[in-house]
Design a protein around this motif. Structure first.
Motif, PDB file in Angstrom:
ATOM      1  N   GLU A  82     -31.283   4.226   5.691  1.00  0.00           N
ATOM      2  CA  GLU A  82     -31.658   4.520   7.012  1.00  0.00           C
ATOM      3  C   GLU A  82     -31.860   5.820   7.490  1.00  0.00           C
ATOM      4  O   GLU A  82     -32.515   6.289   8.391  1.00  0.00           O
ATOM      5  N   SER A  83     -31.243   6.787   6.719  1.00  0.00           N
ATOM      6  CA  SER A  83     -31.665   8.422   7.126  1.00  0.00           C
ATOM      7  C   SER A  83     -32.761   8.587   6.451  1.00  0.00           C
ATOM      8  O   SER A  83     -33.165  10.013   6.981  1.00  0.00           O
ATOM      9  N   THR A 141     -27.695  -1.307  19.295  1.00  0.00           N
ATOM     10  CA  THR A 141     -27.695  -1.321  17.638  1.00  0.00           C
ATOM     11  C   THR A 141     -29.405  -1.445  17.344  1.00  0.00           C
ATOM     12  O   THR A 141     -29.731  -2.665  18.171  1.00  0.00           O
ATOM     13  N   LYS A 198     -18.214  -0.238  14.704  1.00  0.00           N
ATOM     14  CA  LYS A 198     -19.130   0.485  13.554  1.00  0.00           C
ATOM     15  C   LYS A 198     -20.560   0.465  13.610  1.00  0.00           C
ATOM     16  O   LYS A 198     -21.227   1.183  13.088  1.00  0.00           O
ATOM     17  N   ASN A 246     -24.690   2.422  18.727  1.00  0.00           N
ATOM     18  CA  ASN A 246     -25.527   3.356  18.720  1.00  0.00           C
ATOM     19  C   ASN A 246     -25.815   3.912  17.171  1.00  0.00           C
ATOM     20  O   ASN A 246     -25.940   4.889  16.581  1.00  0.00           O
ATOM     21  N   GLU A 247     -25.885   2.885  16.404  1.00  0.00           N
ATOM     22  CA  GLU A 247     -26.160   2.884  14.762  1.00  0.00           C
ATOM     23  C   GLU A 247     -27.263   2.119  14.503  1.00  0.00           C
ATOM     24  O   GLU A 247     -27.826   1.361  15.198  1.00  0.00           O
ATOM     25  N   ASP A 248     -28.047   2.362  13.454  1.00  0.00           N
ATOM     26  CA  ASP A 248     -29.120   1.507  13.057  1.00  0.00           C
ATOM     27  C   ASP A 248     -29.199   0.966  11.760  1.00  0.00           C
ATOM     28  O   ASP A 248     -28.535   1.582  10.804  1.00  0.00           O
ATOM     29  N   THR A 261     -20.651  -2.037   6.827  1.00  0.00           N
ATOM     30  CA  THR A 261     -20.457  -2.519   8.123  1.00  0.00           C
ATOM     31  C   THR A 261     -20.240  -3.890   8.367  1.00  0.00           C
ATOM     32  O   THR A 261     -19.603  -4.359   9.359  1.00  0.00           O
ATOM     33  N   LYS A 306     -25.244   0.939   3.816  1.00  0.00           N
ATOM     34  CA  LYS A 306     -24.969   1.109   5.293  1.00  0.00           C
ATOM     35  C   LYS A 306     -24.642  -0.349   5.613  1.00  0.00           C
ATOM     36  O   LYS A 306     -23.563  -0.437   6.365  1.00  0.00           O
TER      37      LYS A 306
END
Length: 389
Positions: free
Chosen positions: A112-113, A146, A210, A213-215, A281, A277
């Motif tokens: 994801e990064s 999300t 978790k 505001n995550e992808d 989660t 990731k």
């Protein structure tokens, strides 16, 4: 938990509705209501045009939700309408983007990064802009979001293959079962996932701190395939030996231009995703391998084909035939595949191929004319707008 999902009848949205209902959540789907055959028992279906804010407001009334999942927004203007409709009605806004936005790394796993700058295709370019807008909207308003990036996700009504029809999907299996040649393009490695595994992972993110505001891309390290695996596995299920011809996107474009962009800019570029990731989660891991998933797809598509009196997609068959015959006649095939087509023609003749080419040429001419007329009308409309200013 109270959940609202936009759409509700496509592969991804219906899968999410089903899993949400299975978990006992109070589940709503908001849709135009034009296709009720795939409705999930236990879900509440609301009928509205989701791009009409007044219509949506009237239908929803005072309803509020723990989670809203946006499956239908493909561009920033649509996303703005969706946020206007739902951002003040939910605690978590889940946006369905696409794993296609990543810069391709060959067969190396993408995290994801990693860079998300794949702008060669308009679809991925628009999704990138949507993601950026959503993040900035969250910064301004405090909305918890999300971002979910599906890879190729298949199920009851979708085959995990770049050149397949959905009207009805059984046509793909019927073509193979009848001994016709299957059209393929570059045989690259790709991460795929069955809708049941996808839905389990995504619904595990609902209300999950978790995930705020995550992808996440939704995939599994244990379920990478090459595209030919789909044809060969379908052949095993049908107990036939499939005949496969590979044609490059640039050649396909000459005959079947409207599938070129997705093929050349997405499905023919290897996309292999890292599942670290989502595993950290979500409690769910992928369980459905290609053969099991494809057998389910085949059975469901055959049932749908019979029970709804569907007709085989003759137009899709025509385009497949036309590409294969054009490539054969113009020496674009390798020697082995050339001999395969020659043997087929020796056995069955070339009439079907020739008739397909004629129908495809007529269809392409009509489509070009329609686009030309649409362009003229748009140009005239813009001139009149400018004159009225």
């Amino acid at each position: 938990m109270k959940v609202l999902i936009t759409g509700g009848t496509g592969t991804i949205s219906s899968g999410l509705v089903k899993e949400s209902v299975n978990r006992g959540y109070e589940t709503y789907a908001i849709t135009r209501g034009t296709n009720n055959k795939r409705n999930i028992l236990g879900a509440n279906y609301l009928h509205a045009d989701i791009w009409d804010t007044e219509n949506v407001s009237s239908v929803l009334g005072n309803l509020k939700f723990d989670v809203v999942v946006e499956c239908l927004a493909y561009g920033v203007e649509q996303l703005k309408i969706s946020l206007n409709n739902f951002s003040k009605r939910c605690s978590q806004y889940v946006f369905i983007s696409t794993a296609g936005i990543y810069n391709r790394l060959g067969e190396n796993r993408i995290k994801e990064s990693d860079p998300k700058e794949f702008i060669d295709w308009s679809y991925t370019r628009n999704k990138i802009e949507c993601e950026k807008y959503l993040v900035s909207f969250s910064d301004r308003t405090g909305l918890k979001y999300t971002i979910v990036r599906p890879t190729v996700t298949y199920g009851d009504y979708r085959i995990p293959f770049p050149i397949a029809t959905r009207t009805p999907g059984w046509t793909f299996f019927d073509r193979m079962k009848s001994g016709q040649i299957m059209l393929a393009s570059d045989n690259v490695k790709f991460s795929i996932i069955h809708i049941d595994d996808f839905s389990n992972m995504v619904v595990s993110l609902f209300g999950n701190e978790k995930a705020m505001n995550e992808d996440f891309h939704i995939a599994s390290n244990d379920n990478d395939i090459y595209w030919d695996d789909v044809i060969r596995t379908a052949g095993e299920i049908l107990n036939v030996e499939p005949k496969i011809v590979h044609v490059s996107p640039d050649v396909i474009k000459k005959v079947w231009p409207h599938i070129y962009d997705e093929l050349a800019y997405n499905k023919n570029l290897s996309l292999v995703l890292d599942d670290s990731k989502i595993k950290r989660t979500s409690a769910h891991i992928q369980t459905i391998k290609l053969k099991e998933g494809l057998e389910r797809t085949k059975n469901m598509m055959y049932t749908e084909y019979l029970s709804n009196d569907c007709m085989i997609d003759k137009k899709w068959n025509d385009f497949c035939n036309a590409v294969i015959f054009y490539s054969y006649k113009n020496h674009y095939l390798n020697e082995i595949e050339t001999q395969m087509v020659k043997k087929y023609i020796d056995n069955y003749g070339s009439v079907d191929f020739e008739e397909s080419i004629k129908r495809v040429m007529r269809s392409n001419k009509k489509e070009k004319l329609a686009i030309y007329v649409w362009g003229i009308k748009k140009h005239i409309k813009n001139i009149l707008k400018d004159r009225d200013r």
